[in-house]
Design a protein around this motif. Structure first.
Motif, short mmCIF file in Angstrom:
data_model
loop_
_atom_site.label_atom_id
_atom_site.label_comp_id
_atom_site.label_asym_id
_atom_site.label_seq_id
_atom_site.Cartn_x
_atom_site.Cartn_y
_atom_site.Cartn_z
N PHE A 132 -71.41 122.14 17.89
CA PHE A 132 -71.43 121.28 16.60
C PHE A 132 -71.67 122.71 15.87
N GLY A 133 -70.69 123.34 15.80
CA GLY A 133 -70.33 124.30 14.95
C GLY A 133 -70.48 126.26 14.84
N VAL A 134 -70.82 126.06 16.58
CA VAL A 134 -71.01 127.55 16.70
C VAL A 134 -69.97 127.83 18.40
N ASP A 135 -69.62 128.49 17.54
CA ASP A 135 -68.71 129.19 19.30
C ASP A 135 -69.65 129.66 20.02
N LEU A 166 -71.10 118.35 0.45
CA LEU A 166 -71.85 117.35 1.43
C LEU A 166 -72.43 118.10 2.65
N ARG A 167 -73.17 116.63 3.15
CA ARG A 167 -73.27 117.31 4.82
C ARG A 167 -74.09 116.14 5.84
N ASP A 168 -73.89 117.50 6.67
CA ASP A 168 -73.51 115.17 8.13
C ASP A 168 -75.03 114.98 8.44
N PRO A 169 -75.17 113.80 7.86
CA PRO A 169 -76.78 113.13 8.28
C PRO A 169 -77.19 113.82 9.42
N TYR A 170 -77.11 114.63 10.39
CA TYR A 170 -77.89 115.16 10.63
C TYR A 170 -78.79 116.16 10.35
N GLY A 171 -77.90 116.79 9.76
CA GLY A 171 -78.18 118.37 8.97
C GLY A 171 -77.84 119.91 9.77
N PHE A 172 -77.26 120.29 10.51
CA PHE A 172 -76.81 120.20 11.40
C PHE A 172 -76.98 122.04 11.10
N ARG A 173 -76.28 122.37 9.67
CA ARG A 173 -75.65 123.44 9.27
C ARG A 173 -76.32 123.40 7.86
N LYS A 186 -67.64 112.23 13.34
CA LYS A 186 -69.02 112.83 14.38
C LYS A 186 -69.36 114.52 14.34
N GLY A 187 -70.68 114.95 14.50
CA GLY A 187 -70.15 116.20 14.94
C GLY A 187 -71.28 116.72 13.41
N ALA A 188 -71.19 118.10 13.25
CA ALA A 188 -71.26 119.06 12.45
C ALA A 188 -70.22 119.24 11.13
#
Length: 476
Positions: A393-396, A179-186, A163-165
């Motif tokens: 989701f991928g940001v510090d 590949l890219r997560d289903p939400y497309g966060f990044r 789960k996640g980004a």
């Protein structure tokens, strides 16, 4: 902007004899996405990996001689800014490379797996031994431990568990997967340079190496790229919605990039123009906090009919390791990076435009510096809504207790940073800038706490010096 940090940048090349050099240039273009470390892995014609990793900037860690040793026409690269995992461990520098039952595999990842800690514990309970503290290695262990006969099926199985980004590139002996997560966060984009296929986090990386931009890799998509340039797409995982990170257009992406179907420069100008309509104030001049605030300031000044002046000059040669020598020199760190232009500020009512406000401590120092330079009034304008929640989701990002807008209202923030007036772009204004056809495809969790999925923030495990594990042997 201080407090939110860039995530990471990834590059992949299939089918060019100078793959390592192209990846190096692509990472150079993506340097804004991570300055902590960089790595490149290539695959030679004999099916062997060659790689190099280094802390610091790409240009410092990769010399001509090093690049010459990275043989092969296929490879992947990564710029790191840690969002999970200890930051100064060489084991955490990507790409990671391993030997599996299906052959050698290397992986590089931009994002954050929100269930990485849970999956890691499950994998360790079944015998996996991790060599890093990065959540990216969890993805690799899921692939290695799968009982599927084909690598593609193993990747699909892993996608259904995490789960996640993640925007991710994966290299094998004869294929490159993106590949890219289903939400497309990044973001993740694909292009071609002659017969070669190139994938990267942003289009600016493709443009630097003269690759023709083909398209974005879609949310939930796997692209399997073959040596002859043929690319095959799969959509094994669907999501109920898209959730592009709204901070990509606000801050992270380079203004000359096109991501999520939009040019970032134009989006930021729209944000500034809408901010001027929402919260204009009588003033003499508009200035930007460089660099990310510049397009917003351009939009603000044009909409307000005010001159845009160079009020702050940025020193682009300041390293990230500087330590203030004493608490008594409170503004020294900021002054190394920014210096005021007195003639643009003296005896003037100044509108200061920046992209966002996180902790507020840097804004305090900047506004103090501007007032000392002679500004008569200071009106702070932020091109995003107040940041009240952390990102998972991928940001510090800081914990919520360190986010100024989560603890104080606008008037209290204004008093804290020392501005005469303060205004943020409204959420409605941000959605207007992103466009009626696209605004519902974004995640606004850091502004309202409404995340597309439950953000179970992972707790990184303690560092370990163990390597290997069932079905998975560490590479270089």
């Amino acid at each position: 902007m201080a407090g939110f940090r860039e995530e990471c940048g990834v590059v992949g090349v299939m089918g060019d004899p100078e793959a390592a050099k192209l990846i190096y240039l692509g990472l150079y273009a993506l340097q804004h996405r991570g300055q902590e470390a960089a790595g490149i892995v290539t695959m030679d014609p004999q099916g062997e990996f060659h790689g190099h990793k280094a802390f610091g900037l790409v240009g410092d860690g990769f010399t001509k001689d090093i690049l010459a040793k990275l043989d092969g026409s296929t490879g992947i690269g990564h710029n790191r800014y840690s969002t999970s995992g200890a930051s100064r461990m060489v084991q955490n520098i990507q790409p990671f490379s391993f030997k599996t039952q299906l052959g050698p595999v290397a992986i590089a990842h931009n994002g954050n797996l929100t269930n990485a800690d849970q999956l890691r514990q499950e994998l360790e309970a079944h015998g996996s031994i991790f060599q890093s503290t990065s959540d990216t290695e969890v993805f690799m262990h899921l692939i290695a431990r799968s009982d599927k006969d084909q690598l593609l099926d193993r990747i699909v199985e892993a996608m259904k568990k995490v789960k996640g980004a993640y925007s991710l590139v994966l290299l094998t002996k004869d294929r490159l997967f993106a590949l890219r997560d289903p939400y497309g966060f990044r973001p993740l984009v694909m292009g071609r340079r002659g017969p070669a296929v190139v994938v990267a986090s942003e289009t600016c990386a493709l443009e630097l190496i003269d690759a023709d931009i083909e398209r974005e890799i879609a949310p939930g998509e796997i692209v399997e790229i073959f040596p002859d340039g043929f690319a095959k797409s799969y959509f094994p995982v669907q999501s109920p919605r898209k959730a592009f990170c709204s901070f990509e257009p606000i801050y992270f992406a380079r203004p000359d990039s096109q991501i999520f179907g939009e040019e970032i420069y134009n989006l930021r100008k729209k944000m500034g123009a809408i901010l001027a309509r929402e919260a204009h104030v009588e003033a003499d001049v508009v200035i930007a906090v460089p660099d990310s605030g510049v397009p917003m300031a351009l939009g603000y000044a044009a909409e307000a009919g005010l001159p845009l002046e160079l009020g702050l000059v940025r020193n682009h040669y300041v390293g990230r390791t500087f330590i203030e020598p004493s608490q008594s020199i409170r503004d020294f760190g900021v002054k190394l990076k920014l210096n005021p232009v007195g003639s643009s500020l003296r005896d003037k009512r100044v509108i200061v435009v920046d992209d966002s406000l996180v902790r507020g401590t840097t804004s305090v120092k900047i506004l103090r510096m501007i007032r000392k330079a002679g500004a008569k009034e200071i009106h702070m304008r932020l091109g995003s809504p107040p940041i009240t929640h952390s990102c998972y989701f991928g940001v510090d990002t800081p914990e919520r207790g360190q986010l100024l807008a989560a603890q104080r209202n606008v008037e209290e923030i204004r008093d804290f940073i020392g501005a005469d007036t303060l205004a943020f772009l409204s959420t409605k204004g941000l959605r207007e800038a992103l466009g009626s056809n696209n605004c519902n495809n974004y995640c606004y969790g850091c502004f309202n706490g409404d995340y597309p999925e439950d953000p179970c923030r992972p707790i990184p495990p303690q560092p370990t010096d163990k390597t290997g594990g069932p079905g998975l042997k560490a590479g270089f």
